[in-house]
Every structure is written in C-alpha cells, then in structure tokens.
Design a protein around this motif. Structure first.
Motif, PDB file in Angstrom:
ATOM      1  N   ASP A 128     -50.466-104.570 -23.865  1.00 59.53           N
ATOM      2  CA  ASP A 128     -51.597-104.361 -22.964  1.00 59.53           C
ATOM      3  C   ASP A 128     -51.526-105.413 -21.867  1.00 59.53           C
ATOM      4  OD1 ASP A 128     -53.831-103.289 -21.864  1.00 59.53           O
ATOM      5  OD2 ASP A 128     -55.198-103.842 -23.478  1.00 59.53           O
ATOM      6  N   TRP A 129     -52.034-105.097 -20.690  1.00 59.36           N
ATOM      7  CA  TRP A 129     -52.027-106.039 -19.576  1.00 59.36           C
ATOM      8  C   TRP A 129     -53.126-105.662 -18.595  1.00 59.36           C
ATOM      9  CZ3 TRP A 129     -47.897-102.731 -20.651  1.00 59.36           C
ATOM     10  CH2 TRP A 129     -47.795-101.599 -19.834  1.00 59.36           C
ATOM     11  N   GLU A 130     -53.420-106.578 -17.697  1.00 60.96           N
ATOM     12  CA  GLU A 130     -54.453-106.325 -16.696  1.00 60.96           C
ATOM     13  C   GLU A 130     -53.893-105.631 -15.459  1.00 60.96           C
ATOM     14  OE1 GLU A 130     -56.712-109.726 -15.612  1.00 60.96           O
ATOM     15  OE2 GLU A 130     -57.685-109.928 -17.564  1.00 60.96           O
ATOM     16  N   ASN A 131     -52.709-106.032 -15.032  1.00 55.54           N
ATOM     17  CA  ASN A 131     -52.151-105.479 -13.805  1.00 55.54           C
ATOM     18  C   ASN A 131     -50.634-105.623 -13.838  1.00 55.54           C
ATOM     19  OD1 ASN A 131     -51.850-104.483 -11.250  1.00 55.54           O
ATOM     20  ND2 ASN A 131     -52.373-106.373 -10.211  1.00 55.54           N
ATOM     21  N   MET A 132     -49.918-104.503 -13.750  1.00 55.87           N
ATOM     22  CA  MET A 132     -48.461-104.549 -13.674  1.00 55.87           C
ATOM     23  C   MET A 132     -48.017-103.927 -12.356  1.00 55.87           C
ATOM     24  SD  MET A 132     -45.410-102.924 -16.056  1.00 55.87           S
ATOM     25  CE  MET A 132     -45.672-104.054 -17.429  1.00 55.87           C
ATOM     26  N   ARG A 133     -47.272-104.714 -11.590  1.00 53.69           N
ATOM     27  CA  ARG A 133     -46.733-104.242 -10.313  1.00 53.69           C
ATOM     28  C   ARG A 133     -45.214-104.212 -10.391  1.00 53.69           C
ATOM     29  NH1 ARG A 133     -50.474-103.965  -6.303  1.00 53.69           N
ATOM     30  NH2 ARG A 133     -52.481-104.994  -6.673  1.00 53.69           N
ATOM     31  N   ILE A 134     -44.638-103.200  -9.750  1.00 58.52           N
ATOM     32  CA  ILE A 134     -43.195-102.996  -9.759  1.00 58.52           C
ATOM     33  C   ILE A 134     -42.724-102.807  -8.326  1.00 58.52           C
ATOM     34  CG2 ILE A 134     -41.333-101.540 -10.638  1.00 58.52           C
ATOM     35  CD1 ILE A 134     -43.359-100.603 -12.805  1.00 58.52           C
ATOM     36  N   GLU A 144     -30.738-101.469  -6.278  1.00 60.22           N
ATOM     37  CA  GLU A 144     -30.072-102.712  -5.903  1.00 60.22           C
ATOM     38  C   GLU A 144     -30.843-103.912  -6.425  1.00 60.22           C
ATOM     39  OE1 GLU A 144     -28.847-105.150  -1.828  1.00 60.22           O
ATOM     40  OE2 GLU A 144     -29.453-103.052  -1.714  1.00 60.22           O
ATOM     41  N   ARG A 145     -32.170-103.821  -6.364  1.00 63.27           N
ATOM     42  CA  ARG A 145     -33.060-104.838  -6.920  1.00 63.27           C
ATOM     43  C   ARG A 145     -34.221-104.146  -7.605  1.00 63.27           C
ATOM     44  NH1 ARG A 145     -32.917-110.180  -4.589  1.00 63.27           N
ATOM     45  NH2 ARG A 145     -31.241-110.383  -3.056  1.00 63.27           N
ATOM     46  N   LEU A 146     -34.701-104.751  -8.695  1.00 69.09           N
ATOM     47  CA  LEU A 146     -35.849-104.213  -9.407  1.00 69.09           C
ATOM     48  C   LEU A 146     -36.640-105.375  -9.985  1.00 69.09           C
ATOM     49  CD1 LEU A 146     -37.352-101.700 -10.521  1.00 69.09           C
ATOM     50  CD2 LEU A 146     -35.861-101.827 -12.527  1.00 69.09           C
ATOM     51  N   ALA A 166     -48.673-112.023 -29.846  1.00 72.54           N
ATOM     52  CA  ALA A 166     -48.277-112.895 -28.738  1.00 72.54           C
ATOM     53  C   ALA A 166     -49.130-112.585 -27.519  1.00 72.54           C
ATOM     54  CB  ALA A 166     -46.799-112.715 -28.402  1.00 72.54           C
ATOM     55  N   ARG A 167     -49.325-113.618 -26.699  1.00 75.89           N
ATOM     56  CA  ARG A 167     -50.053-113.486 -25.445  1.00 75.89           C
ATOM     57  C   ARG A 167     -49.323-114.282 -24.369  1.00 75.89           C
ATOM     58  NH1 ARG A 167     -55.562-111.937 -26.457  1.00 75.89           N
ATOM     59  NH2 ARG A 167     -56.047-111.965 -28.686  1.00 75.89           N
ATOM     60  N   ALA A 168     -49.476-113.851 -23.123  1.00 68.19           N
ATOM     61  CA  ALA A 168     -48.878-114.585 -22.007  1.00 68.19           C
ATOM     62  C   ALA A 168     -49.754-114.396 -20.773  1.00 68.19           C
ATOM     63  CB  ALA A 168     -47.459-114.108 -21.721  1.00 68.19           C
ATOM     64  N   GLY A 169     -49.933-115.477 -20.029  1.00 70.15           N
ATOM     65  CA  GLY A 169     -50.719-115.376 -18.808  1.00 70.15           C
ATOM     66  C   GLY A 169     -50.009-114.584 -17.731  1.00 70.15           C
ATOM     67  N   ASN A 170     -48.669-114.638 -17.739  1.00 71.75           N
ATOM     68  CA  ASN A 170     -47.896-113.952 -16.714  1.00 71.75           C
ATOM     69  C   ASN A 170     -46.486-113.717 -17.242  1.00 71.75           C
ATOM     70  OD1 ASN A 170     -45.874-114.106 -14.273  1.00 71.75           O
ATOM     71  ND2 ASN A 170     -47.826-113.498 -13.380  1.00 71.75           N
ATOM     72  N   ILE A 171     -45.967-112.508 -17.047  1.00 72.34           N
ATOM     73  CA  ILE A 171     -44.589-112.184 -17.410  1.00 72.34           C
ATOM     74  C   ILE A 171     -43.927-111.474 -16.239  1.00 72.34           C
ATOM     75  CG2 ILE A 171     -43.110-110.765 -18.878  1.00 72.34           C
ATOM     76  CD1 ILE A 171     -44.830-111.356 -21.209  1.00 72.34           C
ATOM     77  N   GLN A 172     -42.748-111.927 -15.873  1.00 69.03           N
ATOM     78  CA  GLN A 172     -41.982-111.316 -14.787  1.00 69.03           C
ATOM     79  C   GLN A 172     -40.591-110.952 -15.289  1.00 69.03           C
ATOM     80  OE1 GLN A 172     -41.989-113.597 -11.084  1.00 69.03           O
ATOM     81  NE2 GLN A 172     -43.792-114.716 -11.793  1.00 69.03           N
ATOM     82  N   ALA A 173     -40.059-109.848 -14.765  1.00 72.42           N
ATOM     83  CA  ALA A 173     -38.682-109.434 -15.048  1.00 72.42           C
ATOM     84  C   ALA A 173     -38.035-109.003 -13.746  1.00 72.42           C
ATOM     85  CB  ALA A 173     -38.655-108.297 -16.065  1.00 72.42           C
ATOM     86  N   HIS A 174     -36.802-109.450 -13.521  1.00 74.03           N
ATOM     87  CA  HIS A 174     -36.100-109.156 -12.275  1.00 74.03           C
ATOM     88  C   HIS A 174     -34.648-108.808 -12.587  1.00 74.03           C
ATOM     89  CE1 HIS A 174     -39.463-111.091 -10.088  1.00 74.03           C
ATOM     90  NE2 HIS A 174     -39.407-111.993 -11.062  1.00 74.03           N
ATOM     91  N   THR A 175     -34.101-107.828 -11.872  1.00 71.87           N
ATOM     92  CA  THR A 175     -32.678-107.517 -11.940  1.00 71.87           C
ATOM     93  C   THR A 175     -32.160-107.321 -10.525  1.00 71.87           C
ATOM     94  OG1 THR A 175     -32.932-105.104 -12.062  1.00 71.87           O
ATOM     95  CG2 THR A 175     -32.995-106.331 -14.135  1.00 71.87           C
ATOM     96  N   ARG A 176     -30.876-107.655 -10.325  1.00 77.03           N
ATOM     97  CA  ARG A 176     -30.243-107.396  -9.028  1.00 77.03           C
ATOM     98  C   ARG A 176     -28.748-107.246  -9.239  1.00 77.03           C
ATOM     99  NH1 ARG A 176     -30.154-113.288  -5.857  1.00 77.03           N
ATOM    100  NH2 ARG A 176     -28.772-114.341  -7.345  1.00 77.03           N
ATOM    101  N   GLN A 177     -28.155-106.400  -8.412  1.00 78.24           N
ATOM    102  CA  GLN A 177     -26.707-106.237  -8.449  1.00 78.24           C
ATOM    103  C   GLN A 177     -26.053-107.432  -7.767  1.00 78.24           C
ATOM    104  OE1 GLN A 177     -25.205-102.398  -7.193  1.00 78.24           O
ATOM    105  NE2 GLN A 177     -27.084-101.354  -7.832  1.00 78.24           N
ATOM    106  N   ASN A 178     -25.007-107.952  -8.401  1.00 70.11           N
ATOM    107  CA  ASN A 178     -24.238-109.068  -7.863  1.00 70.11           C
ATOM    108  C   ASN A 178     -22.767-108.663  -7.889  1.00 70.11           C
ATOM    109  OD1 ASN A 178     -23.186-111.514  -7.069  1.00 70.11           O
ATOM    110  ND2 ASN A 178     -23.897-112.655  -8.852  1.00 70.11           N
ATOM    111  N   GLY A 179     -22.387-107.822  -6.911  1.00 66.28           N
ATOM    112  CA  GLY A 179     -21.068-107.217  -6.961  1.00 66.28           C
ATOM    113  C   GLY A 179     -21.014-106.260  -8.137  1.00 66.28           C
ATOM    114  N   ALA A 180     -20.013-106.403  -9.005  1.00 63.80           N
ATOM    115  CA  ALA A 180     -19.928-105.573 -10.206  1.00 63.80           C
ATOM    116  C   ALA A 180     -20.799-106.112 -11.337  1.00 63.80           C
ATOM    117  CB  ALA A 180     -18.477-105.474 -10.675  1.00 63.80           C
TER     118      ALA A 180
END
Length: 331
Positions: A128-134, A144-146, A166-180
């Motif tokens: 559960d969360w209050e606000n998830m932005r993508i 290319e980026r997410l 478990a609880r967390a005030g903030n969680i972030q996840a990031h991916t990006r292509q770096n060549g291959a």
C-alpha cells in the motif's frame, strides 16, 4: 464609397477564410488525435492478447485513451500480470498515463494502491502507498529510462493476521539502458522491518541505496522469462546505514551467478562504526555471533571505517580467510 465597400467585402472574405482555416485545422487535429487514441487502445489490446497466448497472462481493465486536446495517455481501471510457469503474479489498482502530443515517447503515470504480489517460496504480500508516480522515456522496444517513486509504503502479509512486515517513507526504483548493459537503482528511506523477521530484534530505521550494472541487461530484459543464472554484473554501490546516523555498510564489487545458481563475487565492504553494526548483526543472527565478534575485534585497530575483502566462492562467504556462511543457489 464603392472603394470602402469593396475593402469591407475583401476584409470579411479574408476573415471568413482565416476562420475556416482554423476550423479545418482543429477538425484535422481532432481527427488525428482520436485516430492515435484508437490506435493506442487497439495496440494495448493486441499486446495483451499476444502475451496471454503463452504461459503468461496480463490485463488492463477497460483500456481507454484520454487527454484530449493537448495530451494522450492510457487509462486502466486495474492492472494484472501473472507468470504461471514461474509462479509470479502482480495486481494493482487503476493506472493512468499521459504524454504531451508533441513528445509521445516521454510519458508519466500514476498507479493506485493496493497491489498484491505473489512469488514462489514466499507468502503473498500486499503493498500500500499514498502516491506512486512513474516516468518513462520510451523507444520502439524497451524503455530507455524508467523511474518510479512511492511515498509512505507499507508491506503487509496477505493472510488472516494482516500483519505489516515493513514500512518506508519513500521508495524509488530506476532503470536505464547503458549500451548493452542495464543500470538498476533502488533507494529506500526510513525503512523499518517488523521485529518478527529479525529474531525479535528491533532494528532502527534504515536508509538504503543500491546501484547495480547488469551485463547484457538489455537483452535479458527483452526475454519473456528473464533467467539470472549464467549472468554477471557489478555492484556499483550498496549503502545501508541507520537513518540519521553514520553507522552502516557500503559494498562494491563484481558478482556472477553460475549456471548452477551459486554466486561468485569479489566485494569490498566498508563498515562505519563496526562495533554498533556487529552488535545489531549478532542479535539478528545469533548463531554467527562468535564469528562476528572475532571479525569486529580484528577491526578495532583499523579505524572507524575499515574496508574488508569479502569473497564469495560457489556460494560460500569468506571475510578474508574466515568462513562466514553460505548463500543458497539462485533459482
């Protein structure tokens, strides 16, 4: 007088033609927008049907394109994904995305809670969360980026007790292509864990940051069933520290998962305030308390933030020449 009448008629004619041109432009733009919206809906339905043809299932309930006149995006009343072959399923609430019509490959979105996550070997979890932005920068195949960010996240066992784990005030996840390769980042702030998962030890809130480069990760992410065995990468930075303090661990180094699932790695681990970290780890893993105490005693003369070589050979963990335990094979 006749010249004035002719001038008025000429001005009226030009104004009429200009107004007609504006109306035609609006009609053409409107037609193009609704054509693009219909294409987006149909491609979404086709992609889901293609995915459902195998061992996987996905659903976007009532896919609808919205955002006219200046944006375009996909709305789903709920979303669902299941990989029956590997026993993984994820479901969540409404999904909304939007992109400017002049930059359709750069999109932002929101996902509503709660989400239910089921994996093999672990109990199902509700998030559960209050606000998830993508946000995403799209290409013809993989993004290319997410990036995603959620605030006030709560993880709960999906059983009769409904116990938050478990609880967390903030969680972030990031991916990006770096060549291959593929860069992956995960950030957690003010993460707390239920003492029932740590042998009754109350662990202080933790701030964590993980940055990993996965070799040939773009090709791996393109497969329908990603397989980690036989893959390699580098832990660019794994930083775990007690929130509001300096005590913590920093881990860096290459890692490889063999075809049999066993891990090999050559890591460098920096320990800030080792006495406090050793005390916490000893409480969590009491059967390793003596080994941890011996290692900590050897660090006493190396300063407040010593760096240790930690090697993993076929799943067996060594701190220098001292064995510390083993890691089961990755499935």
């Amino acid at each position: 007088m006749p010249s004035r009448k002719r001038a008025r008629r000429s001005f009226s004619r030009r104004f009429f033609l200009f107004a007609l041109f504006i109306v035609l432009v609006i009609l053409a733009y409107t037609g193009a927008w609704f054509y693009a919206a219909d294409t987006l809906e149909q491609r979404t339905i086709t992609a889901i049907e293609d995915l459902n043809a195998g061992h996987q299932r996905a659903n976007c309930e009532e896919p609808t394109a919205r955002g006219y006149p200046f944006r375009i995006g996909l709305f789903c009343r709920s979303v669902f994904y299941e990989d029956a072959e590997n026993g993984v399923s994820v479901s969540a609430g409404a999904f909304r995305s939007a992109a400017q019509v002049y930059q359709p490959m750069r999109t932002v979105g929101e996902l509503d809670a709660p989400a239910r996550i089921a994996t093999p070997y672990l109990p199902a979890i509700e998030a559960d969360w209050e606000n998830m932005r993508i946000s995403a920068r799209l290409t013809a195949s993989l993004p290319e980026r997410l990036s995603s960010e959620a605030k006030n996240v709560v993880l709960t066992l999906d059983d009769d007790n409904r116990q938050p784990i478990a609880r967390a005030g903030n969680i972030q996840a990031h991916t990006r292509q770096n060549g291959a390769d593929l860069d992956l980042a995960l950030i957690a702030q003010a993460l707390t864990i239920d003492p029932g998962l740590t042998n009754g030890t109350a662990i202080p809130a933790i701030d964590g940051e993980l940055l990993v480069t996965l070799d040939d990760g773009v090709a791996l992410a393109s497969t329908s069933v990603p397989e980690l065995r036989g893959r390699s990468g580098t832990v660019e930075n794994l930083n775990l520290k007690i929130a509001g303090g300096n005590a913590g661990l920093t881990v860096k180094g290459p890692i490889r998962i063999a075809e049999n699932g066993l891990i090999d790695a050559e890591l460098r681990v920096t320990v800030n305030e080792p006495q406090r970290i050793a005390q916490l780890v000893g409480q969590i893993v009491p059967d390793k308390r003596d080994e941890i105490a011996g290692i900590t005693a050897g660090l006493a003369n190396l300063g407040a933030a010593p760096t240790l070589p930690v090697n993993i050979r076929q799943g067996r963990v060594f701190v220098g020449f001292l064995p510390l335990g083993s890691i089961p094979p990755v499935r």
